[in-house]
Each structure stands twice: as C-alpha cells, then as structure tokens.
Write an enzyme that holds these catalytic residues in place. Structure first.
Site, PDB file in Angstrom:
ATOM      1  N   SER A  14     -43.067 -29.820  52.512  1.00  0.00           N
ATOM      2  CA  SER A  14     -42.983 -30.235  51.104  1.00  0.00           C
ATOM      3  C   SER A  14     -41.625 -29.983  50.462  1.00  0.00           C
ATOM      4  O   SER A  14     -41.300 -30.581  49.444  1.00  0.00           O
ATOM      5  CB  SER A  14     -44.075 -29.577  50.263  1.00  0.00           C
ATOM      6  OG  SER A  14     -43.796 -28.211  50.065  1.00  0.00           O
ATOM      7  N   LYS A  50     -41.511 -24.314  45.501  1.00  0.00           N
ATOM      8  CA  LYS A  50     -41.256 -25.581  44.806  1.00  0.00           C
ATOM      9  C   LYS A  50     -40.048 -25.427  43.891  1.00  0.00           C
ATOM     10  O   LYS A  50     -39.634 -24.326  43.547  1.00  0.00           O
ATOM     11  CB  LYS A  50     -42.463 -25.998  43.948  1.00  0.00           C
ATOM     12  CG  LYS A  50     -43.794 -26.074  44.690  1.00  0.00           C
ATOM     13  CD  LYS A  50     -43.864 -27.201  45.671  1.00  0.00           C
ATOM     14  CE  LYS A  50     -45.183 -27.156  46.436  1.00  0.00           C
ATOM     15  NZ  LYS A  50     -45.222 -28.044  47.574  1.00  0.00           N
TER      16      LYS A  50
END
Length: 145
Positions: A14, A50
């Site tokens: 990701s 993230k």
C-alpha cells in the site's frame, strides 16, 4: 524530552514505491504531525503505515482520475507512480474532523486508508509515530524528512 523509537516491518504494497514489503522503518513518537508525513497508526491490532494528506478542518476532494485536492488546491504528489481513486466509500468534498488526520497510501489502487469508512480518519491516540529512518534493507537505508 523523551524520544521513543518503534521499529516496524512493512507489510503489503500500500505504500509502494516509497516503502516496499519487508522493509524496516523506525517511527519516532511525536505530536508534530504535518501533511506529507508518513505515520504508523494502530488499526485492528496492526500498525498501518500511511501518508498524512489533511488535518483538522481541511477539505479533501479526490476526483475519478485520482487527483487529490486539499482546500481546493491540487496536491503535488511526486511520490506516486500512478494516480487512482481506488476503493472509496466517502462522498467528496470531505471535511476532516477536529483533531484527526486524513491518510492515504502511496499505492492508491490497493491501499485501505481514510477512504474506507471502517478505517476513516486517524485520531492522535492511534498514532504510533512518524517514519524517520528506513533501516532495512541496508541498500535502501534512508533518513526521512
């Protein structure tokens, strides 16, 4: 001032190409979190990694092509290899709630992040720390900004 570092291992893709699966990253515990920073936070018993896109009160908009706008300004994202709306359960424009952070993975097509209602925005209490040093593999050791 106590500085605590936490070592995490990157799982999944990701955050590719910024971070790849298997890499070791040190997170530094801090309250100084700004847009552009990469943070580790607790979700579902795991630590997710993230990028912070927006903070309290920011208005986020993502179009069908994957262009991200923060407060009506197109976000310059040189770290992306491909733009994508990805899996998104939000209606835009979206206002970031007070005291929270809107986060996205760099590999938007596969990342599960603030666009998913079950994850949503990140609260300060969930944050483990900010990515500061990649320590593994040795060929990619790097101090982050």
């Amino acid at each position: 001032v106590t500085r605590v570092f936490v070592l995490i291992k990157v799982n999944g893709s990701s955050m590719s190409p910024t971070y790849e699966a298997g890499e070791g990253i040190f997170l530094r515990q801090t309250d100084d979190i700004e847009p552009g920073d990469i943070i580790g936070f607790y979700y579902g018993g795991n630590v997710f990694l993230k990028r912070v896109i927006g903070t309290s009160g920011d208005q986020i908009d993502i179009d069908q092509k994957g262009n991200v706008y923060v407060n009506d300004e197109l976000l310059d994202e040189p770290y992306l290899t491909k733009k994508s709306l990805g899996k998104c359960e939000l209606e835009f424009p979206y206002k970031v709630p007070k005291g929270m952070y809107f986060v996205l993975g760099d590999n938007r097509a596969v990342s599960l992040d603030s666009r998913i209602k079950s994850i949503g925005c990140v609260q300060s209490e969930q944050i483990v720390g900010k990515a500061v040093i990649r320590v593994w593999p040795l060929t990619r050791v790097e101090i982050m900004h």
